[in-house]
Design a protein around this motif. Structure first.
Motif, short mmCIF file in Angstrom:
data_model
loop_
_atom_site.label_atom_id
_atom_site.label_comp_id
_atom_site.label_asym_id
_atom_site.label_seq_id
_atom_site.Cartn_x
_atom_site.Cartn_y
_atom_site.Cartn_z
N GLU A 1 0.81 -1.21 0.00
CA GLU A 1 0.00 0.00 0.00
C GLU A 1 0.85 1.26 0.00
N LYS A 2 1.88 1.25 0.88
CA LYS A 2 2.75 2.43 0.95
C LYS A 2 3.53 2.62 -0.37
N ARG B 1 2.42 1.80 -3.24
CA ARG B 1 1.46 2.32 -4.22
C ARG B 1 1.36 3.84 -4.13
N GLN B 2 1.34 4.30 -2.80
CA GLN B 2 1.27 5.76 -2.61
C GLN B 2 2.50 6.46 -3.19
N VAL B 3 3.64 5.82 -2.93
CA VAL B 3 4.86 6.44 -3.45
C VAL B 3 4.87 6.42 -4.98
N THR B 4 4.40 5.29 -5.57
CA THR B 4 4.37 5.23 -7.04
C THR B 4 3.37 6.22 -7.61
N ASN B 5 2.28 6.49 -6.82
CA ASN B 5 1.34 7.52 -7.28
C ASN B 5 2.02 8.89 -7.35
N ALA B 6 2.84 9.15 -6.31
CA ALA B 6 3.58 10.43 -6.36
C ALA B 6 4.51 10.48 -7.56
N SER C 1 11.50 10.73 -3.86
CA SER C 1 10.52 9.64 -3.79
C SER C 1 11.21 8.28 -3.78
#
Length: 553
Positions: free
Chosen positions: A367-368, A370-375, A421
Motif C-alpha cells: 500500500e505504501k 502504491r502511494q509512493v508510485t502515485n507520487a 521519492s
C-alpha cells in the motif's frame, strides 16, 4: 556749201566729241561699278547662305560635336547656282559640290591652309579664283563654333566663277549696248539738227522740246523730202518710241519692285515674329534647365539621406548577425544539456529494471509503495506537460533559448522530486521487506513511465534540432541582407556620380540657352537693319516713280 560743212563739223566738234568722251567714260565707270556691285551682291548672297548653313547645323554641333550626315539642306540652293559645304576642322564633311572628273561629292577633302588659318582665327574669308571640284569659284567661309565658342569647323558657300563672270559680261554688254545706242541716237540727233536748214529743223526742235517736257505719247508728223532730214525725223520718232517704251518698262518694273519689297517686308516681319517665338521657347528651355538643376539638387539631398539610412541598416544587420551567432551558441548548449538528460533517463530505466528484480518478493508494504508510485506518476505527468510546453516553445523560434532553459530547469526539479521519492521508497522497502505483493506491477508501471519520459525527451531533442536549423536559416538570411546592403551602398555611389553629371549637364544647358538667346537677339537686330534698308529702297522707288511720271505716255 562751206557753211554747211562748217556747221556740221562745228556741231560734231561741239556735240559729238564730248558726247563720245562722256559716253565712253560713263560706260567704263558704270561697267566697273556694275561689276563691283555684282561681286558684292554675290559675296553677300554667299555670306547669307554660309551663315544659314552654320545656323542649320549649329545645334547638333554644339550638343553632339558632330552634324547629322544628310544632304537635303546643302543641296537646296543648287537651282540658284550656290554650292554649300560643312567642314569639320579642315576637312569637308557634307557638301553639294561634285567633282567634274569623277561626278562624286568632294567630301573628305582638306581645305586650303591659308583659308583654314584665317577662318580658325575666328574671321570670315571671301575670295574668287578658288579651285574646287575642278572649277573656279567665288567663295565665302565662316567659322563654326561649339558650345564653348571654340572654332571646330567652317561653313562654306560658293558660286561657280564662270556663272558670275557670265552675268557680269552680260550686264556689261547690255550697258555697253544701251550706251552705244544712246550715243548713236544723240549723234544722229546732232547731225540731223545740223543738216536741217529750213522749217523741218524748227519742227524737229519743237518735237524735241516736247520730248524734253515729257510728252512722248504723240509721234512726230514732220515730213521732208531730204533724206538726212527724213532720217532725223525717223530718229526722232525712234527716240520717241524708245522713250515711251523705257518709261513704260520702268513703270512696270517699279510695280514689280514695289510688290517684291512688300514680300520682303512681309518676310522680315515674319522672321521677326519667328525670332520672338524662338526667344520665348529658349526662355522656357532655360527655365526648364534651371528647374532640372533644382530637382537634381533635391534628389542629391534625398540620396544623402538614403545613404544615412543604408548605414543604419548596415549597422543593424551586423548586430543581428552577432545576435544570431549568440542564439545559435545558446541553442547548441541547450541541445547538449538535453542529450545529457536523455542519457540520465536511460540510466534511470536501467535502474528501474533492477528495482523490479529487487522488489519481486516485497508484498507486505504494497500500500505504501502504491502511494509512493502515485507520487512518482504525478511527477511523470507534470514532466509530460512540461515537455509539451517545450514543444510549443520550439515552434516559436524567437524565444527558443529562454523556453528551453525553463523546461530544463523544471525537468531538473522533477528529477530531484523523483530522487526523493526513490529514497522514501527505499526506506519503506527496508521496513516492509516482506510486504510486496504488487511490487512487480508497480515497478512495471515505473518502467513504462520512464520509457515515455525518454520518448518525450527524444521528441524535445528533435524539436531542438528544428529550432537550430531555423536559426541557421535566419543567420543565412541576415548574411544575405548584409551583402545586399553592401551592394546597395555601391549602387548609391554610382547614383551620386550620375546625379553630379546630371547637375553639370543642366548647368551647361542653361548656359547654352543664354548664348542662343544672345545670338537670336543679334539676328533680330540684323533683320531690323534689313527692314530699314527695305524702307529706304521703297523711298528710292517712290522717287523713281515720281520722276518717271514726268513722261506722259
Amino acid at each position: 556749201m562751206k557753211k554747211g560743212i562748217n556747221l556740221l563739223m562745228t556741231l560734231i566738234l561741239i556735240g559729238v566729241l564730248p558726247l563720245l568722251i562722256a559716253g565712253i567714260t560713263l560706260c567704263s565707270v558704270s561697267m566697273n561699278k556694275l561689276s563691283n556691285n555684282l561681286e558684292r551682291d554675290v559675296y553677300n548672297k554667299l555670306k547669307v547662305a554660309a551663315e544659314g548653313l552654320d545656323m542649320y547645323y549649329s545645334w547638333d554641333v554644339i550638343h553632339t560635336g558632330k552634324a547629322a550626315y544628310e544632304h537635303n539642306y546643302v543641296d537646296n540652293l543648287l537651282e540658284q547656282g550656290i554650292e554649300q559645304t560643312l567642314f569639320l576642322n579642315d576637312t569637308s564633311y557634307i557638301t553639294s559640290i561634285k567633282n567634274i572628273s569623277t561626278g562624286k561629292r568632294d567630301e573628305g577633302i582638306k581645305a586650303d591652309k591659308t583659308i583654314y588659318k584665317t577662318v580658325f582665327s575666328g574671321k570670315d574669308y571671301q575670295s574668287d579664283n578658288v579651285m574646287l571640284g575642278g572649277q573656279k569659284y567665288y567663295v565665302y567661309y565662316t567659322p563654326v563654333f561649339d558650345g564653348n565658342h571654340n572654332v571646330i569647323g567652317m561653313a562654306f558657300a560658293g558660286e561657280p566663277q564662270a556663272i558670275v563672270r557670265a552675268q557680269i559680261r552680260s550686264s556689261s554688254s547690255v550697258l555697253l549696248i544701251l550706251t552705244a545706242t544712246m550715243i548713236l541716237l544723240m549723234i544722229g540727233l546732232v547731225i540731223g539738227v545740223a543738216m536741217k536748214i529750213r522749217t523741218p529743223i524748227a519742227s524737229i526742235c519743237t518735237c524735241i522740246n516736247e520730248f524734253a517736257k515729257g510728252n512722248v505719247g504723240k509721234e512726230p508728223s514732220i515730213k521732208s523730202s531730204i533724206r538726212e532730214i527724213h532720217t532725223l525725223i525717223t530718229s526722232a520718232a525712234t527716240l520717241q518710241s524708245n522713250l515711251k517704251n523705257i518709261a513704260a518698262n520702268i513703270n512696270r518694273n517699279l510695280i514689280t519692285l514695289e510688290a517684291n519689297m512688300g514680300n520682303v517686308t512681309d518676310g522680315v516681319n515674319f522672321y521677326n515674329q519667328a525670332s520672338k517665338d524662338i526667344l520665348l521657347v529658349v526662355d522656357e528651355l532655360a527655365q526648364g534647365a534651371f528647374s532640372m538643376e533644382h530637382s537634381v539638387t533635391k534628389c542629391s539631398t534625398s540620396i544623402e539621406n538614403m545613404d544615412e539610412k543604408i548605414t543604419d541598416i548596415s549597422g543593424l544587420t551586423e548586430d543581428a548577425n552577432e545576435n544570431s551567432v549568440a542564439v545559435r551558441t545558446v541553442s547548441e548548449d541547450a541541445k547538449n544539456m538535453l542529450n545529457e538528460l536523455i542519457k540520465a533517463n536511460s540510466h534511470t530505466i536501467s535502474i528501474s529494471e533492477d528495482v523490479v528484480n529487487g522488489i519481486f518478493h516485497a508484498n507486505e508494504a504494497a500500500e505504501k509503495i502504491r502511494q509512493v508510485t502515485n507520487a512518482i506518476s504525478d511527477i511523470a505527468n507534470q514532466t509530460n506537460l512540461l515537455s509539451l510546453n517545450a514543444s510549443i516553445e520550439a515552434a516559436h523560434a524567437g524565444e527558443a533559448g529562454r523556453g528551453f532553459s525553463v523546461v530544463a530547469s523544471n525537468i531538473s526539479n522533477l528529477a530531484t522530486d523523483s530522487a526523493n521519492s526513490a529514497k522514501e521508497i527505499q526506506n519503506i522497502i527496508e521496513t516492509i521487506l516482506h510486504i510486496s505483493e504488487n511490487n512487480v506491477k508497480l515497478a512495471t508501471e515505473i518502467k513504462n513511465a520512464t520509457d515515455q519520459e525518454g520518448s518525450v525527451l527524444n521528441q524535445v531533442n528533435k524539436s531542438f534540432e528544428t529550432v537550430s536549423s531555423k536559426i541557421s536559416d535566419t543567420t543565412e538570411v541576415i548574411f544575405s541582407i548584409d551583402n545586399r546592403v553592401k551592394v546597395l551602398e555601391q549602387q548609391k555611389a554610382v547614383i551620386i556620380d550620375e546625379i553630379s553629371t546630371l547637375t553639370s549637364i543642366s548647368q551647361q544647358n542653361a548656359s547654352s540657352c543664354d548664348k542662343t538667346n544672345a545670338s537670336i537677339e543679334e539676328m533680330s537686330a540684323s533683320t531690323t537693319d534689313i527692314h530699314k534698308q527695305v524702307l529706304d529702297t521703297k523711298e528710292v522707288s517712290e522717287e523713281l516713280k515720281e520722276l518717271v511720271s514726268y513722261f506722259q505716255i
